[in-house]
Design a protein around this motif. Sequence first.
Motif, short mmCIF file in Angstrom:
data_model
loop_
_atom_site.label_atom_id
_atom_site.label_comp_id
_atom_site.label_asym_id
_atom_site.label_seq_id
_atom_site.Cartn_x
_atom_site.Cartn_y
_atom_site.Cartn_z
N PRO A 150 38.24 21.50 -49.72
CA PRO A 150 38.19 20.58 -48.84
C PRO A 150 36.83 19.44 -49.45
O PRO A 150 36.81 18.34 -49.05
N PHE A 151 35.88 20.31 -49.74
CA PHE A 151 34.47 19.50 -50.03
C PHE A 151 34.98 18.48 -51.28
O PHE A 151 34.35 17.52 -51.46
N ALA A 154 36.90 15.45 -50.12
CA ALA A 154 35.84 14.86 -49.29
C ALA A 154 34.88 13.79 -50.14
O ALA A 154 34.74 12.84 -50.14
N PRO A 191 37.19 12.45 -43.14
CA PRO A 191 36.71 13.79 -42.83
C PRO A 191 38.11 14.64 -42.30
O PRO A 191 38.05 15.69 -42.69
N SER A 194 40.26 15.36 -45.45
CA SER A 194 39.57 16.38 -46.11
C SER A 194 39.95 17.80 -45.56
O SER A 194 40.17 18.76 -46.27
N LEU A 195 39.85 18.08 -44.26
CA LEU A 195 40.18 19.15 -43.66
C LEU A 195 41.57 19.42 -43.50
O LEU A 195 41.95 20.72 -43.60
N ILE A 264 31.94 19.51 -44.45
CA ILE A 264 32.42 18.18 -44.36
C ILE A 264 31.45 17.07 -43.35
O ILE A 264 31.25 16.08 -43.85
N GLU A 265 31.06 17.76 -42.43
CA GLU A 265 30.17 17.15 -41.41
C GLU A 265 28.76 16.72 -42.20
O GLU A 265 28.50 15.48 -41.87
#
Length: 325
Positions: A150-151, A154, A191, A194-195, A264-265
């Motif tokens: 995910p990162f 992102a 975001p 990405s998740l 992600i946040e």
Amino acid sequence: MRMILLKLLRLVVVLLVVSFLTFWFGKLIGGNNDLVAKMIPFSSEQEKDRVREQLGLDKPFFTQYGSWLTNFARGDFGELYTGTGKNVTSVPVSEIVAKRLPVSLELMLSAQLLALAVAVPLGVFSAYKANSKFDRGANMTMFGLLALPPFVVALVLAIYLGAQWQWLPTQSDLPNFPLNPLENWRYLLMPTISLALAQMAIYMRLLRSDMIATLQEDFITTAKAKGIPPHRVLFRHALRPSSLTLLTVAGLNVGALIGGAVVIERIFKVPGIGGQLAASILSGQFIQTQSIVLLIAVFYVVLNFAVDILYSVLDPRIRHARAIA
């Protein structure tokens, strides 16, 4: 009813164990003295002693744990201390959680909805068209998505959609939350994607496997023999019994979404509970860390309890088997 009561009892036991381990690990990491020293490192010893007494850190371990757990149950998550010397100020962690938790919930819900919205129809039609070109192409695409952390997704989205092409904002400040949820989608789209991508691949593969097995059952053959249209056979008769594994994994993946949301946040500067958890760990605010970790654990355990109860709604065979047992 007896089964539900037993599960509720197990739920309470699990939450008590999690709360104790969370508090204990916080003590192992911080300790009574180091804990306050990390929270307000530049304050005088007199000020640190005052904060220790205010937090009850001078009391026995189990007294501290009981007080902390009681306050948590009342919605008191402790204080966030900032400043130095006589300028040390505190902000209730409950106020921070009330502001940031809805943002994280919206992000996780958006990611789950996006993943399911793509994975369910794709998994159903891949099972219906098993071993066709469509099925092979969909499977190859999903395998590719599973290989993307995910990162990494992102960062790619932030570089191209955000910085280079400037289609979407790279910093999700969410100024209108929660007054304008539609505007939030513009801030949360990257975001969310990405998740959702990795979850999408998992859900599609699971549903496809279960649907292929379900489509070979006798009741599906009977439905086809009655002349029921294929789309009704797939979505009305085959999807419900095939969705149990999907439901289980979707519930368990909330934990993965929470872990991914922390990273992600931070990347997109989403003002959610995950970013606040990371900030509290880095700044040594272990009281805030303990409360947020326990809050996440409560949410995770309760959600999985709800998923377990929903089994009997989706598949009456489970309800009947429990009743006989």
